[in-house]
Design an enzyme around this catalytic site. Structure first.
Site, PDB file in Angstrom:
ATOM      1  N   ASP A  29      55.895  97.895 100.890  1.00  0.00           N
ATOM      2  CA  ASP A  29      56.862  98.323 101.898  1.00  0.00           C
ATOM      3  C   ASP A  29      57.005  97.177 102.902  1.00  0.00           C
ATOM      4  OD1 ASP A  29      58.059  99.549 104.225  1.00  0.00           O
ATOM      5  OD2 ASP A  29      57.461 101.488 103.427  1.00  0.00           O
ATOM      6  N   ILE A  30      58.235  96.787 103.225  1.00  0.00           N
ATOM      7  CA  ILE A  30      58.419  95.681 104.173  1.00  0.00           C
ATOM      8  C   ILE A  30      58.202  96.115 105.617  1.00  0.00           C
ATOM      9  CG2 ILE A  30      59.890  94.281 102.687  1.00  0.00           C
ATOM     10  CD1 ILE A  30      62.270  95.271 104.434  1.00  0.00           C
ATOM     11  N   GLU A  88      64.625 108.241 104.007  1.00  0.00           N
ATOM     12  CA  GLU A  88      65.082 106.931 104.459  1.00  0.00           C
ATOM     13  C   GLU A  88      66.072 106.282 103.488  1.00  0.00           C
ATOM     14  OE1 GLU A  88      61.418 106.736 103.312  1.00  0.00           O
ATOM     15  OE2 GLU A  88      61.283 108.341 104.764  1.00  0.00           O
ATOM     16  N   HIS A  93      61.106 107.852  95.990  1.00  0.00           N
ATOM     17  CA  HIS A  93      60.035 106.880  96.211  1.00  0.00           C
ATOM     18  C   HIS A  93      58.786 107.581  96.712  1.00  0.00           C
ATOM     19  CE1 HIS A  93      62.429 107.007  99.928  1.00  0.00           C
ATOM     20  NE2 HIS A  93      61.353 106.629 100.597  1.00  0.00           N
ATOM     21  N   HIS A  95      55.202 106.931  98.612  1.00  0.00           N
ATOM     22  CA  HIS A  95      54.435 106.032  99.466  1.00  0.00           C
ATOM     23  C   HIS A  95      52.961 106.134  99.071  1.00  0.00           C
ATOM     24  CE1 HIS A  95      57.534 105.483 102.694  1.00  0.00           C
ATOM     25  NE2 HIS A  95      57.946 106.657 102.236  1.00  0.00           N
TER      26      HIS A  95
END
Length: 134
Positions: A29-30, A88, A93, A95
């Site tokens: 994750d950026i 988001e 996705h 996490h």
């Protein structure tokens, strides 16, 4: 429609890849919540995880489990936490976040690492992921 995550998985947008196969892609994750925060996605575009058919849902979770095991070996932690919110980006996705306490997961706090640090983290996790195949 092509989501930002589809573009990342296709290599159109750079990422810190930690694992991939023909159906899934995992990358750092950026805007990480913790060091080693990974996102696991299916290459197939779907907005909501519970809209995946049973085979795709199962395959995604099995792939995420392998990635989590690699994260656990690469990043010192007590557990690898799992969160699925999906608000988001309109692409499923998962996490994966290495934690030592429940309070470590705070989505209102974002950490920042240099590109070199991100590359080192990704390489450490990728090495552990690849070692599982042996």
């Amino acid at each position: 429609m092509s989501t930002i995550f589809s573009k990342i998985a296709a290599g159109e947008i750079p990422s810190y890849r930690v694992a991939a196969d023909d159906r899934h892609y995992a990358f750092l994750d950026i805007n990480p919540v913790v060091r080693g925060h990974v996102l696991v996605i299916p290459r197939k575009e779907e907005d909501y995880i519970f809209n995946l058919d049973e085979a795709d849902y199962t395959a995604l979770n099995l792939f995420a489990r392998r990635v989590a095991k690699a994260v656990e070996k690469a990043i010192p932690c007590k557990r690898v936490a799992v969160a699925v919110m999906g608000m988001e980006v309109p692409h499923v996705h998962i996490h994966l976040m290495p934690i030592n306490a429940e309070g470590d997961i705070r989505f209102d706090r974002k950490l920042s690492f240099s590109p070199d640090e991100m590359q080192a983290i990704a390489a450490a996790i990728a090495k552990e992921f690849d070692a599982q195949a042996d």
